[in-house]
Design an enzyme around this catalytic site. Structure first.
Site, PDB file in Angstrom:
ATOM      1  N   PRO A  88      22.313   8.406  22.600  1.00  0.00           N
ATOM      2  CA  PRO A  88      22.178   9.069  21.297  1.00  0.00           C
ATOM      3  C   PRO A  88      20.725   9.423  20.982  1.00  0.00           C
ATOM      4  O   PRO A  88      20.474  10.233  20.088  1.00  0.00           O
ATOM      5  CB  PRO A  88      22.705   8.028  20.300  1.00  0.00           C
ATOM      6  CG  PRO A  88      23.436   7.022  21.106  1.00  0.00           C
ATOM      7  CD  PRO A  88      22.899   7.068  22.490  1.00  0.00           C
ATOM      8  N   GLU A 115      24.689  -2.222  24.169  1.00  0.00           N
ATOM      9  CA  GLU A 115      23.657  -1.712  23.257  1.00  0.00           C
ATOM     10  C   GLU A 115      22.700  -0.745  23.954  1.00  0.00           C
ATOM     11  O   GLU A 115      21.800  -0.198  23.335  1.00  0.00           O
ATOM     12  CB  GLU A 115      22.847  -2.864  22.646  1.00  0.00           C
ATOM     13  CG  GLU A 115      23.688  -3.920  21.940  1.00  0.00           C
ATOM     14  CD  GLU A 115      24.696  -3.337  20.984  1.00  0.00           C
ATOM     15  OE1 GLU A 115      24.302  -2.523  20.131  1.00  0.00           O
ATOM     16  OE2 GLU A 115      25.890  -3.692  21.104  1.00  0.00           O
ATOM     17  N   ARG A 153      30.750  25.351  33.928  1.00  0.00           N
ATOM     18  CA  ARG A 153      31.113  26.711  33.517  1.00  0.00           C
ATOM     19  C   ARG A 153      30.049  27.734  33.890  1.00  0.00           C
ATOM     20  O   ARG A 153      30.336  28.914  34.037  1.00  0.00           O
ATOM     21  CB  ARG A 153      31.337  26.785  32.000  1.00  0.00           C
ATOM     22  CG  ARG A 153      32.540  26.012  31.504  1.00  0.00           C
ATOM     23  CD  ARG A 153      32.736  26.178  30.006  1.00  0.00           C
ATOM     24  NE  ARG A 153      33.043  27.536  29.636  1.00  0.00           N
ATOM     25  CZ  ARG A 153      32.209  28.392  29.070  1.00  0.00           C
ATOM     26  NH1 ARG A 153      30.984  28.017  28.771  1.00  0.00           N
ATOM     27  NH2 ARG A 153      32.566  29.611  28.812  1.00  0.00           N
ATOM     28  N   ASP A 168      23.053  34.742  27.657  1.00  0.00           N
ATOM     29  CA  ASP A 168      22.098  34.078  26.774  1.00  0.00           C
ATOM     30  C   ASP A 168      22.056  34.687  25.374  1.00  0.00           C
ATOM     31  O   ASP A 168      22.187  33.995  24.378  1.00  0.00           O
ATOM     32  CB  ASP A 168      20.706  34.198  27.408  1.00  0.00           C
ATOM     33  CG  ASP A 168      19.878  32.967  27.115  1.00  0.00           C
ATOM     34  OD1 ASP A 168      20.212  32.262  26.151  1.00  0.00           O
ATOM     35  OD2 ASP A 168      18.921  32.730  27.854  1.00  0.00           O
TER      36      ASP A 168
END
Ligand code: 4GX
Length: 260
Positions: A88, A115, A153, A168
Site C-alpha cells: 500500500p 504486517e 494487455r 496513450d
C-alpha cells in the site's frame, strides 16, 4: 514477458493462470506466470517465514532470509527482471504504469503477507514499490494478479486482433462510451437509433458525446487532469449553451409565473 511471483500461496495463481485471456497468452507463449514458494527458502523443520516485530507491537513481519533466498532464485531464472514489491506504500498503479512495465523484459513480483516484510529487503533488493489502491488486502497476491493482468494487455499479441490496447493519448483521459449489442430492443429499451444508421461519422460523434457525458457525470476529475481536444471542447461548449438556454428560459418563466 516472464512474470515470476514470490508468494506463500502459489496455488492462488492456478485459476488465474488457467482461464481467459491470460491462459491464452500463456499458450501463445507471449507471457509465463511462474511462482516461487517463499517457504521453500525458510530454514529448520518448521520452515518459519515470519517473526515478531522488533520494538514490539501486534502482528508479525516476514523474515528477510527466506525472501532473499527466493529473490536470488528468481534472479537466476530471470536475471534482467525488474523487481517489484506490492505494498500500500507503493507508487499508485495505473494504465500508464502498466503500459510502461509492459516494455520490461521480465518482472519479479514480491507478495507480502502479515504486517509486511523486513525493511532491509525493501531497501536492498527491490527496484519498485507499487500499490493497486488505498485499501489493505490480506496479502500482495491479488495485487500481483492485477498488475500481471493489466500489464499483459499491453504485450503485443496478447489481446485478440479485434480489440487493441488503448493508445496513450486517448484511453486514460475519458471513460469509454456506452456499448450495445443485439437484440435491437431489450425489455422495451431500444438501442440508440444512430448506432443502427451505418453512418460512421455520426456514430463517432455519438461515441465521443457518450464518453464525455459519462466522464462528466462519473469522473469530473478526469476532465481537469488532461488537455481536451478542440472537438471535445466544442461539445462541452455546446452543452454549456444548451444549459444556459434552459436556465434563461426558466428564469424568464419564473418571473412570468409571479406576475400571474
Ligand atoms: N496494493 N497489501 C502487502 C503486506 C504489507 C503490509 C504493510 C507492506 C506494508 C496492497 C495494495 C496491499 C496488503 C500487500 C498488505 N506490506 N498491495 N501486504 N493495496 O494491500 O498492493
Amino acid at each position: 514477458m516472464r512474470f515470476v511471483v514470490l508468494t506463500l500461496f502459489p496455488e492462488l495463481f492456478d485459476t488465474f493462470r488457467n482461464h481467459g485471456m491470460i491462459h491464452r497468452a500463456v499458450e501463445l507463449q507471449k507471457i509465463s506466470v511462474q511462482t516461487i514458494q517463499i517457504r521453500g527458502f525458510a530454514e529448520g523443520r518448521h520452515q518459519v517465514t515470519d517473526d515478531r516485530p522488533y520494538g514490539g507491537g501486534p502482528g508479525m513481519v516476514m523474515k528477510p532470509e527466506p525472501i532473499a533466498g527466493a529473490l536470488r532464485a528468481a534472479i537466476m531464472t530471470v536475471p534482467d527482471a525488474r523487481k517489484i514489491h506490492l505494498t500500500p506504500q507503493g507508487r499508485p498503479f495505473s494504465n500508464t504504469l502498466a503500459r510502461q512495465l509492459a516494455k520490461e523484459k521480465d518482472l519479479i513480483l514480491l507478495c507480502g503477507r502479515y504486517e509486511g516484510i523486513d525493511e532491509r529487503i525493501c531497501r536492498n533488493f527491490i527496484d519498485d514499490e507499487i500499490s493497486i489502491g488505498d485499501y489493505i488486502l490480506t496479502g500482495g497476491e491479488l495485487a500481483a494478479m492485477v498488475v500481471i493482468d493489466a500489464v499483459s494487455r499491453f504485450i503485443p499479441g496478447v489481446l485478440g486482433c479485434a480489440d487493441s490496447p488503448e493508445d496513450d493519448s486517448f484511453s486514460d483521459r475519458l471513460l469509454e462510451h456506452a456499448h450495445y449489442t443485439r437484440p435491437s430492443e431489450f425489455e422495451g429499451e431500444p438501442v440508440p437509433e444512430v448506432l443502427l444508421s451505418g453512418d460512421h461519422g455520426r456514430i463517432e460523434q455519438w461515441r465521443l458525446q457518450s464518453s464525455l457525458i459519462r466522464t462528466f457525470i462519473k469522473r469530473k476529475d478526469l476532465l481537469l487532469k488532461h488537455a481536451l481536444t478542440s472537438e471535445e471542447l466544442k461539445i462541452l461548449k455546446s452543452w454549456h449553451k444548451e444549459i444556459q438556454f434552459i436556465i434563461d428560459f426558466q428564469q424568464k418563466e419564473q418571473k412570468a409565473f409571479k406576475r400571474e
